[in-house]
Scaffold this active site. Structure first.
Site, mmCIF file in Angstrom:
data_model
loop_
_atom_site.group_PDB
_atom_site.id
_atom_site.type_symbol
_atom_site.label_atom_id
_atom_site.label_comp_id
_atom_site.label_asym_id
_atom_site.label_seq_id
_atom_site.Cartn_x
_atom_site.Cartn_y
_atom_site.Cartn_z
ATOM 1 N N GLY A 185 0.831 -1.196 0.000
ATOM 2 C CA GLY A 185 0.000 0.000 0.000
ATOM 3 C C GLY A 185 0.867 1.248 0.000
ATOM 4 N N CYS A 186 0.313 2.351 -0.467
ATOM 5 C CA CYS A 186 1.104 3.582 -0.591
ATOM 6 C C CYS A 186 1.537 4.111 0.781
ATOM 7 C CB CYS A 186 0.340 4.632 -1.379
ATOM 8 S SG CYS A 186 -1.322 4.996 -0.787
ATOM 9 N N HIS A 187 0.588 4.363 1.678
ATOM 10 C CA HIS A 187 0.952 4.837 3.015
ATOM 11 C C HIS A 187 1.874 3.831 3.706
ATOM 12 C CE1 HIS A 187 -2.046 8.059 2.954
ATOM 13 N NE2 HIS A 187 -2.971 7.188 2.623
#
Length: 308
Positions: A113-115
């Site tokens: 995931g990005c975060h």
């Protein structure tokens, strides 16, 4: 030449992957006519022809897509949340110790995931080095551009008569049940998931993740953290940058349009700030997916990616 199929090529992640691959001569991109884009039979045929399949789908759709792949030699890179902490899937963050070799030998890869990518890049090396205990109770703030919300959010932010509420940063994930939390905890080896505060702001792309620490929370100094990062990130898309701020500021969109990640350490000997900056569509999504594809192909993992 490897055959590649993108299932979900109309979304923001799929579009960026297709854009990067279109410039390459070592890839044959399999496509289905637009009218059959959601047809299970057409998708199944394309997936089983491919050497590598990118799933750029919502979670439930990604789970439904995997059983359609019957060709045992077809590798899958899932960019959704569906399989990131599932048994039988490898977490696709090559820079984290030991994962690069496992990814190269895998046929089921869950893209981070990005975060989560920013948090893991900052916390995992320190846990592995013993500077942070597994029992550490951390907090994390992550600022992202609105493209991270996909087509619907992009349309909302770019609408002519948008709400004035969208003209200021907006915190979300207020229930502390954000879907990235399980991977953030598991990949870092933490006993407790962090308190996580994601914020979407009115700019298109770029992400800035910050993990604050009191000196007494670590087994070492600010200089020790910097030394760990400098040694840990010697290959791949993540690099340690000392004193990377812009005159006392740190812009979240500094790496927009790129596929790499920059991590830095700020603060002083009492209060320390760990920061990661990258493009939420780059190392936070499409760039990471292509990096994993390159590893599967046995070529330089930065091939076809934008690093500067």
């Amino acid at each position: 030449m490897k055959k590649v199929f993108i299932d979900g090529s109309a979304g923001t992640t799929g579009l960026r992957i297709a854009e990067r691959l279109a410039r390459r001569q070592d890839i044959q991109l399999i496509t289905v006519p637009e009218v059959f884009r959601k047809d299970p039979a057409a998708r199944k045929g394309a997936m089983n022809q491919a050497d590598i399949v990118f799933l750029c789908l919502p979670d439930d759709a990604a789970r439904e897509a995997v059983p359609l792949i019957e060709n045992e030699s077809t590798a899958v890179i899932d960019t959704s949340t569906a399989h990131r902490v599932q048994e039988g899937w490898v977490y696709g963050f090559p820079e984290i110790g030991g994962l690069r070799e496992i990814i190269q030998a895998s046929r089921r890869i869950a893209n981070p995931g990005c975060h989560a990518s920013g948090f893991i890049a900052l916390a995992a090396p320190l846990v592995q080095a013993g500077l942070l205990p597994q029992s550490a109770k951390l907090s994390c703030t992550s600022l992202t551009g609105y493209s991270g919300g996909g087509k619907k959010m992009i349309a909302e932010y770019e609408a002519e008569n948008r709400s004035e509420l969208l003209s200021a940063p907006r915190q979300y994930g207020l229930s502390q049940t954000h879907k990235h939390l399980p991977e953030m905890q598991k990949i870092c080896g933490l006993d407790t998931a962090p308190i996580f505060c994601p914020i979407v702001a009115p700019y298109y792309a770029g992400m800035e993740v910050t993990v604050p620490l009191f000196a007494e929370e670590i087994q070492g100094s600010k200089a020790d953290i910097e030394a760990v990062y400098a040694d840990y990130y010697k290959t791949g898309l993540v690099r340690f940058a000392k004193d990377s701020g812009e005159g006392g500021f740190l812009s979240a969109n500094a790496l927009a349009g790129r596929d790499d990640m920059e991590i830095s350490v700020f603060g002083n000997e009492e209060r320390i700030l760990l920061t990661a900056r990258f493009d939420n569509l780059g190392k936070g999504a499409s760039g990471a997916a292509i990096q994993n594809m390159n590893l599967l192909m046995g070529i330089d993992e930065t091939t076809g990616l934008v690093m500067e």
